[in-house]
Design a protein around this motif. Structure first.
Motif, short mmCIF file in Angstrom:
data_model
loop_
_atom_site.label_atom_id
_atom_site.label_comp_id
_atom_site.label_asym_id
_atom_site.label_seq_id
_atom_site.Cartn_x
_atom_site.Cartn_y
_atom_site.Cartn_z
N TYR A 21 0.86 -1.18 0.00
CA TYR A 21 0.00 0.00 0.00
C TYR A 21 0.89 1.23 0.00
O TYR A 21 1.90 1.27 0.70
CB TYR A 21 -0.90 0.01 1.24
N ASP A 24 0.71 7.44 -2.27
CA ASP A 24 0.52 8.14 -3.54
C ASP A 24 -0.56 7.48 -4.41
O ASP A 24 -0.91 8.01 -5.46
CB ASP A 24 1.84 8.27 -4.31
N ALA A 25 -1.09 6.36 -3.98
CA ALA A 25 -2.23 5.71 -4.64
C ALA A 25 -3.17 5.24 -3.53
O ALA A 25 -3.31 4.04 -3.28
CB ALA A 25 -1.77 4.55 -5.51
N ALA A 28 -5.86 2.21 -3.60
CA ALA A 28 -5.48 0.92 -4.17
C ALA A 28 -4.54 0.13 -3.27
O ALA A 28 -3.80 0.69 -2.47
CB ALA A 28 -4.83 1.12 -5.53
N GLU A 44 -3.51 -4.73 -9.15
CA GLU A 44 -3.87 -3.53 -8.40
C GLU A 44 -5.38 -3.47 -8.33
O GLU A 44 -6.06 -3.59 -9.36
CB GLU A 44 -3.32 -2.29 -9.09
N GLU A 114 -8.88 9.02 2.04
CA GLU A 114 -8.07 8.82 0.84
C GLU A 114 -8.13 10.01 -0.12
O GLU A 114 -7.11 10.42 -0.67
CB GLU A 114 -8.52 7.56 0.09
N ILE A 118 -5.41 13.22 -2.93
CA ILE A 118 -5.45 13.30 -4.39
C ILE A 118 -5.44 14.77 -4.81
O ILE A 118 -6.19 15.59 -4.28
CB ILE A 118 -6.72 12.62 -4.95
N GLU A 123 -5.50 15.60 -11.64
CA GLU A 123 -6.15 14.41 -12.19
C GLU A 123 -7.15 14.78 -13.29
O GLU A 123 -7.19 14.13 -14.34
CB GLU A 123 -6.86 13.60 -11.10
#
Length: 131
Positions: A21, A24-25, A28, A44, A114, A118, A123
């Motif tokens: 884990y 930066d993601a 997922a 993933e 989470e 982001i 994005e």
């Protein structure tokens, strides 16, 4: 972590797996097969899918997860991975996986936070092709 790969008719082979884990993601998890050849690859999928699968059947796509089924004598979490070249069924021990989720994943990024990690503008620009 040790898992078992279902090879048919109640037969399994031991297979080491690694869950990873990263902040930066944050939505997922990665499932890796460290002792396998590169053709197996890295999977993933959603961290929430993994958590949900500990409690009830989860997933509709290439990754599906079922909790232990004590009525059928299965005490592990079952993960089904469906790829272009076939399907794999893995049984993963619940206690170390739940411990990993709590101590490594949720401790790093608590559930529900989470999206705070982001950069949504970046994005959206990437999706719009503004790179």
């Amino acid at each position: 972590m040790g898992a078992q790969l279902f090879i048919g008719e109640g037969q399994f082979i031991d297979l080491p797996v690694r869950f990873e884990y990263r902040r930066d993601a944050p939505f997922a998890v990665l499932l890796e097969f460290p002792d396998s050849d590169e053709a197996v690859g890295t999977w993933e999928f959603s961290r929430d899918l993994l958590w949900e699968g500990l409690h009830k059947p989860a997933g509709l796509g290439d990754v599906r997860i079922w909790p232990p089924c004590h009525c059928h004598g299965r005490r592990q979490l079952r993960i089904m991975l469906m790829g272009r070249d076939g399907t794999a069924l893995l049984d993963v021990p619940v206690k170390p996986l739940r411990g990993w989720l709590r101590s490594r994943s949720f401790a790093l990024v608590p559930r529900g936070t989470e999206s705070e990690l982001i950069d949504w503008d970046a994005e959206l620009s990437r999706l719009a092709g503004d790179r």
